[in-house]
Write a protein that holds these residues in place. Structure first.
Motif, mmCIF file in Angstrom:
data_model
loop_
_atom_site.group_PDB
_atom_site.id
_atom_site.type_symbol
_atom_site.label_atom_id
_atom_site.label_comp_id
_atom_site.label_asym_id
_atom_site.label_seq_id
_atom_site.Cartn_x
_atom_site.Cartn_y
_atom_site.Cartn_z
ATOM 1 N N LYS A 1 0.825 -1.202 0.000
ATOM 2 C CA LYS A 1 0.000 0.000 0.000
ATOM 3 C C LYS A 1 0.865 1.260 0.000
ATOM 4 O O LYS A 1 0.544 2.253 -0.647
ATOM 5 C CB LYS A 1 -0.937 0.010 1.213
ATOM 6 N N LEU B 1 2.173 1.869 -3.543
ATOM 7 C CA LEU B 1 1.097 2.394 -4.378
ATOM 8 C C LEU B 1 0.808 3.863 -4.022
ATOM 9 O O LEU B 1 0.606 4.703 -4.914
ATOM 10 C CB LEU B 1 -0.166 1.541 -4.184
ATOM 11 N N PHE C 1 3.687 6.015 -5.395
ATOM 12 C CA PHE C 1 3.577 6.072 -6.852
ATOM 13 C C PHE C 1 2.477 7.048 -7.283
ATOM 14 O O PHE C 1 2.660 7.845 -8.214
ATOM 15 C CB PHE C 1 3.317 4.670 -7.421
ATOM 16 N N SER C 2 1.330 7.031 -6.586
ATOM 17 C CA SER C 2 0.237 7.947 -6.938
ATOM 18 C C SER C 2 0.613 9.399 -6.628
ATOM 19 O O SER C 2 0.252 10.314 -7.363
ATOM 20 C CB SER C 2 -1.064 7.546 -6.253
#
Length: 132
Positions: free
Chosen positions: A2, A5, A8-9
């Motif tokens: 998580k 992610l 990365f976002s």
């Protein structure tokens, strides 16, 4: 997983906001610009407008004899304001930050010598006659 992610976002959001900043600096297709040009008569008007219109990317150019204001519409993707001002200075008319060379100034018609105070006074007399 998580955390990866999430990082990365955040990276994608930062990259997309930076791309929008670049778009805002996009050059305008029909930029309207006004600036002052020295001159004193109808012959000066024709010479100044022709010099501006011969510059690639200039779509419209008009110069007012009384106010000395030049209004142009140009495509900033094809030319810059500095190029237009330099072309006007090259035909013998002073523009802010672009002074015509003595050679260019001496090439204009004798009645267009806007730096000579006697000629300026002669043109003011013509303007008074036209008003009456």
């Amino acid at each position: 997983m998580k955390k990866i992610l999430f990082i990365f976002s955040l990276f994608l959001i930062g990259f997309s906001s930076q791309a929008q900043d670049v778009k805002q600096e996009k050059k305008k297709k029909n930029a309207k610009v006004a600036f002052e040009v020295n001159g004193i008569c109808g012959m000066c008007k024709k010479r100044i407008e022709t010099a501006a219109l011969k510059t690639k990317g200039v779509k419209f150019a008009i110069w007012d004899v009384k106010s000395h204001q030049m209004n142009i519409i140009l495509d900033e993707r094809k030319t810059s304001l500095e190029t237009v001002k330099q072309n006007i200075a090259n035909v013998g008319h002073d523009v802010k930050d672009f002074i015509a060379t003595d050679e260019a100034y001496n090439s204009v018609h004798p009645c267009c010598k806007y730096r000579d105070s006697k000629i300026i006074e002669d043109h003011k007399g013509e303007l008074k006659k036209k008003k009456n």
